[in-house]
Scaffold this motif. Structure first.
Motif, short mmCIF file in Angstrom:
data_model
loop_
_atom_site.label_atom_id
_atom_site.label_comp_id
_atom_site.label_asym_id
_atom_site.label_seq_id
_atom_site.Cartn_x
_atom_site.Cartn_y
_atom_site.Cartn_z
N LEU A 14 15.06 6.51 0.47
CA LEU A 14 14.34 7.59 -0.19
C LEU A 14 15.31 8.56 -0.88
N GLY A 15 16.48 8.76 -0.25
CA GLY A 15 17.45 9.66 -0.86
C GLY A 15 17.94 9.15 -2.20
N ASN A 16 17.97 7.82 -2.37
CA ASN A 16 18.43 7.24 -3.62
C ASN A 16 17.44 7.40 -4.76
N LEU A 17 16.24 7.88 -4.47
CA LEU A 17 15.25 8.06 -5.52
C LEU A 17 15.67 9.15 -6.51
N GLY A 18 16.40 10.16 -6.03
CA GLY A 18 16.80 11.25 -6.90
C GLY A 18 15.65 12.21 -7.16
N ALA A 19 15.93 13.25 -7.94
CA ALA A 19 14.92 14.28 -8.22
C ALA A 19 13.73 13.70 -8.98
N VAL A 20 14.01 12.83 -9.94
CA VAL A 20 12.92 12.25 -10.74
C VAL A 20 12.02 11.39 -9.87
N GLY A 21 12.62 10.54 -9.03
CA GLY A 21 11.84 9.68 -8.16
C GLY A 21 11.02 10.46 -7.15
N TRP A 22 11.62 11.51 -6.57
CA TRP A 22 10.89 12.33 -5.62
C TRP A 22 9.71 13.05 -6.27
N THR A 23 9.92 13.52 -7.49
CA THR A 23 8.82 14.17 -8.22
C THR A 23 7.68 13.19 -8.44
N GLY A 24 8.03 11.97 -8.86
CA GLY A 24 7.00 10.95 -9.05
C GLY A 24 6.29 10.60 -7.77
N LEU A 25 7.04 10.49 -6.67
CA LEU A 25 6.45 10.16 -5.38
C LEU A 25 5.47 11.25 -4.93
N VAL A 26 5.85 12.51 -5.11
CA VAL A 26 4.97 13.62 -4.74
C VAL A 26 3.68 13.57 -5.56
N MET A 27 3.80 13.26 -6.86
CA MET A 27 2.62 13.18 -7.71
C MET A 27 1.68 12.06 -7.27
N VAL A 28 2.24 10.90 -6.93
CA VAL A 28 1.42 9.78 -6.47
C VAL A 28 0.75 10.13 -5.15
N VAL A 29 1.47 10.80 -4.25
CA VAL A 29 0.90 11.21 -2.96
C VAL A 29 -0.25 12.19 -3.19
N LEU A 30 -0.09 13.13 -4.10
CA LEU A 30 -1.16 14.08 -4.41
C LEU A 30 -2.38 13.34 -4.97
N TYR A 31 -2.13 12.37 -5.83
CA TYR A 31 -3.21 11.55 -6.39
C TYR A 31 -3.99 10.87 -5.26
N LEU A 32 -3.25 10.23 -4.33
CA LEU A 32 -3.90 9.55 -3.21
C LEU A 32 -4.58 10.53 -2.27
N LEU A 33 -4.02 11.73 -2.14
CA LEU A 33 -4.61 12.75 -1.27
C LEU A 33 -5.97 13.19 -1.80
N VAL A 34 -6.04 13.43 -3.11
CA VAL A 34 -7.32 13.80 -3.73
C VAL A 34 -8.33 12.67 -3.55
N ALA A 35 -7.87 11.43 -3.75
CA ALA A 35 -8.76 10.28 -3.62
C ALA A 35 -9.29 10.14 -2.20
N THR A 36 -8.44 10.41 -1.21
CA THR A 36 -8.85 10.26 0.19
C THR A 36 -9.73 11.41 0.66
N VAL A 37 -9.30 12.64 0.40
CA VAL A 37 -10.06 13.81 0.83
C VAL A 37 -11.42 13.85 0.14
N GLY A 38 -11.45 13.50 -1.13
CA GLY A 38 -12.70 13.51 -1.87
C GLY A 38 -13.72 12.53 -1.32
N ARG A 39 -13.27 11.36 -0.89
CA ARG A 39 -14.21 10.38 -0.34
C ARG A 39 -14.78 10.85 1.00
N LEU A 40 -14.00 11.64 1.72
CA LEU A 40 -14.49 12.19 2.99
C LEU A 40 -15.38 13.41 2.78
N HIS A 41 -15.31 13.99 1.56
CA HIS A 41 -16.01 15.25 1.30
C HIS A 41 -17.51 15.06 1.16
N GLY A 42 -17.94 13.97 0.57
CA GLY A 42 -19.37 13.76 0.37
C GLY A 42 -19.64 12.55 -0.48
#
Length: 315
Positions: A14-42
């Motif tokens: 994970l450390g080898n991802l660098g700043a760009v990779g970490w930024t992308g990973l955070v964005m994908v995690v946020l995308y999946l978080l919205v997808a997961t929380v939203g399905r539980l919401h209603g």
């Protein structure tokens, strides 16, 4: 001890991802978080209001023009878009890599020419135009082949995947030609290792990193392509939600002060596109030639043959 070793390896990876990779990973995690929380919401189809309502504690993304919870619909759209993206790129990755490796293995021969002419034929039209052309020929209704039903979502995924096959075929062919001319392949042939074993155990392993790096970039384009097709009415039809048709449904609602209607699903769509794009950039930078050279040196005996194949005389 093995658990600690694996943990250190994961941290280093994970450390080898660098700043760009970490930024992308955070964005994908946020995308999946919205997808997961939203399905539980209603429920994405239940009417919870009389019309469009601004975001609130009960409905964090507000409601749409029919009064459906927009967070739940955005989550359904995110999962649908992700499913189409993964299916299309998975199909293109398997088919394109197989075509590219086979063409590279027969480089300069008749089979190479035949395969690459087919790739160039598919590539003659711009990718998005080609996908629109294929979907336009098939229509948007479900297709039935006896007991098998092919939904529009599957056809969209396959159409996008076919459009990406030339992309992976060219990358795999170029990487295969380079690998087949490396010294370690010559040494393996000299040791009498069968060509099929060289191809699948050595060459294909070294071809996959650059191909997988391109896969992340292709996923970003696929998410955008699915959104664009749904926006144009050629994607998954309502009432099923995708991020593209949610933005399209917003239409004139933005003019009626319903700013959240297109903005929030659109922001999730951008998260997915940018996240996969940045991950692809980081993975591609990490797997360029210096890494492959180190891997070959690390797995090569004094004679130049990989240690797995070195004989007693060559050790």
């Amino acid at each position: 001890m093995p658990d600690r070793t694996r943990a250190r390896g994961l941290r280093k990876h994970l450390g080898n991802l660098g700043a760009v990779g970490w930024t992308g990973l955070v964005m994908v995690v946020l995308y999946l978080l919205v997808a997961t929380v939203g399905r539980l919401h209603g429920s994405p189809t239940e009417l919870v209001a009389l019309g469009p309502e601004a975001p609130s504690l009960d409905h964090p993304f507000g409601t749409d023009h029919l009064g459906r919870d927009l967070l739940a619909r955005t989550a359904e759209g995110a999962w649908t878009s992700l499913w189409i993206c993964v299916t299309s790129i998975g199909f293109a990755l398997v088919v394109g890599t197989a075509v590219g490796v086979l063409a590279g293995y027969r480089y300069g021969g008749r089979l190479d020419g035949l395969l690459m002419r087919g790739v160039e034929t598919v590539q003659a039209l711009p990718q998005f135009i080609f996908v629109m052309f294929v979907i336009g020929l098939m229509g948007t209704a479900d297709m039935h082949f006896g007991p098998i039903t092919v939904s529009n979502g599957v056809r969209v995924a396959l159409a996008i995947g076919v459009g990406f096959v030339p992309y992976f075929a060219r990358v795999a062919r170029a990487a295969t030609v380079v690998e087949l001319n490396e010294d370690y392949v010559v040494n393996l042939r000299g040791l009498g290792v069968p060509p099929r074993e060289i191809l699948f155990r050595e060459v294909l392993v070294n071809v996959m990193p650059p191909v997988l790096g391109q896969a992340f970039l292709a996923m970003a384009i696929a998410v955008f392509a699915e959104g664009g097709l749904s926006f144009l009415g050629l994607g998954v039809p309502p009432p099923h939600a995708t991020l593209g048709n949610l933005v399209a449904d917003a239409g004139g609602q933005i003019l009626g002060d319903a700013w959240w209607y297109a903005t929030l699903p659109g922001a999730v769509l951008v998260l997915g596109i940018l996240g996969f794009n940045l991950l692809g950039e980081a993975y591609g930078d990490r797997n360029r030639s210096p890494r492959l050279a180190r891997l070959k040196r690390a797995g090569t005996s004094k004679s130049g043959a990989p240690a797995a194949y070195a004989t007693e005389e060559t050790k």
